[in-house]
Design a protein around this motif. Structure first.
Motif, PDB file in Angstrom:
ATOM      1  N   UNK A 193       0.717  -0.670   0.282  1.00 64.80           N
ATOM      2  CA  UNK A 193      -0.191   0.138  -0.444  1.00 64.80           C
ATOM      3  C   UNK A 193       0.565   1.514   0.228  1.00 64.80           C
ATOM      4  N   UNK A 194       2.034   1.025   0.804  1.00 68.18           N
ATOM      5  CA  UNK A 194       2.868   2.017   0.304  1.00 68.18           C
ATOM      6  C   UNK A 194       3.266   3.012  -0.227  1.00 68.18           C
ATOM      7  N   UNK A 195       3.897   1.679  -1.771  1.00 62.66           N
ATOM      8  CA  UNK A 195       4.517   1.974  -3.077  1.00 62.66           C
ATOM      9  C   UNK A 195       2.833   2.506  -3.840  1.00 62.66           C
ATOM     10  N   UNK A 196       2.091   1.811  -3.086  1.00 62.45           N
ATOM     11  CA  UNK A 196       0.367   2.367  -4.377  1.00 62.45           C
ATOM     12  C   UNK A 196       0.058   3.962  -4.244  1.00 62.45           C
ATOM     13  N   UNK A 197       0.878   4.077  -2.488  1.00 57.09           N
ATOM     14  CA  UNK A 197       0.680   6.073  -2.209  1.00 57.09           C
ATOM     15  C   UNK A 197       1.334   6.363  -3.052  1.00 57.09           C
TER      16      UNK A 197
END
Length: 211
Positions: free
Chosen positions: A186-190
């Motif tokens: 999710x941090x990569x998507x963010x």
């Protein structure tokens, strides 16, 4: 060559140092580390390491697997982004060459997110999508997996490839893919969402070069 190593480890003093020492003993030189999450006494970290070309990465898995409490989530090749602060550098390049801003963003994203390729997709009224631009490793004109719902998210395609997508202005989307690696966190998507948002803001605000 560079490798990205994702590990889950105990979130307590000394664990991070033990992992770093194990990587060094195996012959890897740690060049970057990022914490993806911390919860319930566990942490999920990404290490970028320099590794001899052609060397068996199994030594890394074996060494890390012997450390109590450490689970190896994935090991896969990556590339070094340009600049000390790659996100800022990309937005600067977008502003400098606005007529190719979206393509510049797509070309830079694979190195930033340790992906195989990225592309710009346009969706039609029936929901189908086609790549109108692809970075090295992608195929312009190809049809990516179904992108609906078109919102920032990660998913696994039927063929096992991992994808992250983010809407772009109009009917487009920024699509990122990698294989043989863990799902996008999710941090990569963010991070992808922030990059796309910053690029769109620069272009729409008219922060362009004057002739």
């Amino acid at each position: 060559m560079l490798l990205r190593i994702r590990v889950r480890l105990p979130d307590r003093p000394g664990s991070l140092g033990q992992v770093a020492r194990t990587l060094g003993a195996a012959g890897a030189d740690v060049v970057q580390m990022a914490v993806l999450e911390r919860a319930n006494g566990r942490a999920l970290d990404d290490f970028t390491v320099s590794w001899p070309a052609g060397a068996d990465a199994g030594r890394l898995r074996g060494g890390l697997g012997s450390v109590p409490g450490v689970d190896v989530v994935g090991v896969w090749p990556t590339a070094e982004p340009h600049g000390v602060f790659p996100d800022a550098a990309v937005i600067g390049q977008v502003a400098a060459v606005p007529e190719r801003g979206a393509e510049i963003l797509a070309d830079a994203v694979p190195a930033i997110l340790s992906a195989d390729w990225a592309g710009l997709a346009e969706t039609g009224p029936d929901g189908t999508a086609v790549l109108v631009h692809a970075s090295v490793g992608g195929l312009e004109g190809a049809e990516p997996p179904a992108l609906e719902p078109l919102r920032p998210r990660a998913f696994t395609a039927p063929d096992g490839a991992e994808y992250a997508i983010c809407p772009m202005p109009g009917n487009g989307a920024l699509v990122v893919s990698r294989a043989g690696a863990p799902p996008f966190h999710q941090t990569e998507v963010l991070r992808l969402e922030q990059l796309a948002g910053a690029a769109a803001a620069v272009l729409s605000a008219g922060l362009l070069r004057t002739p």
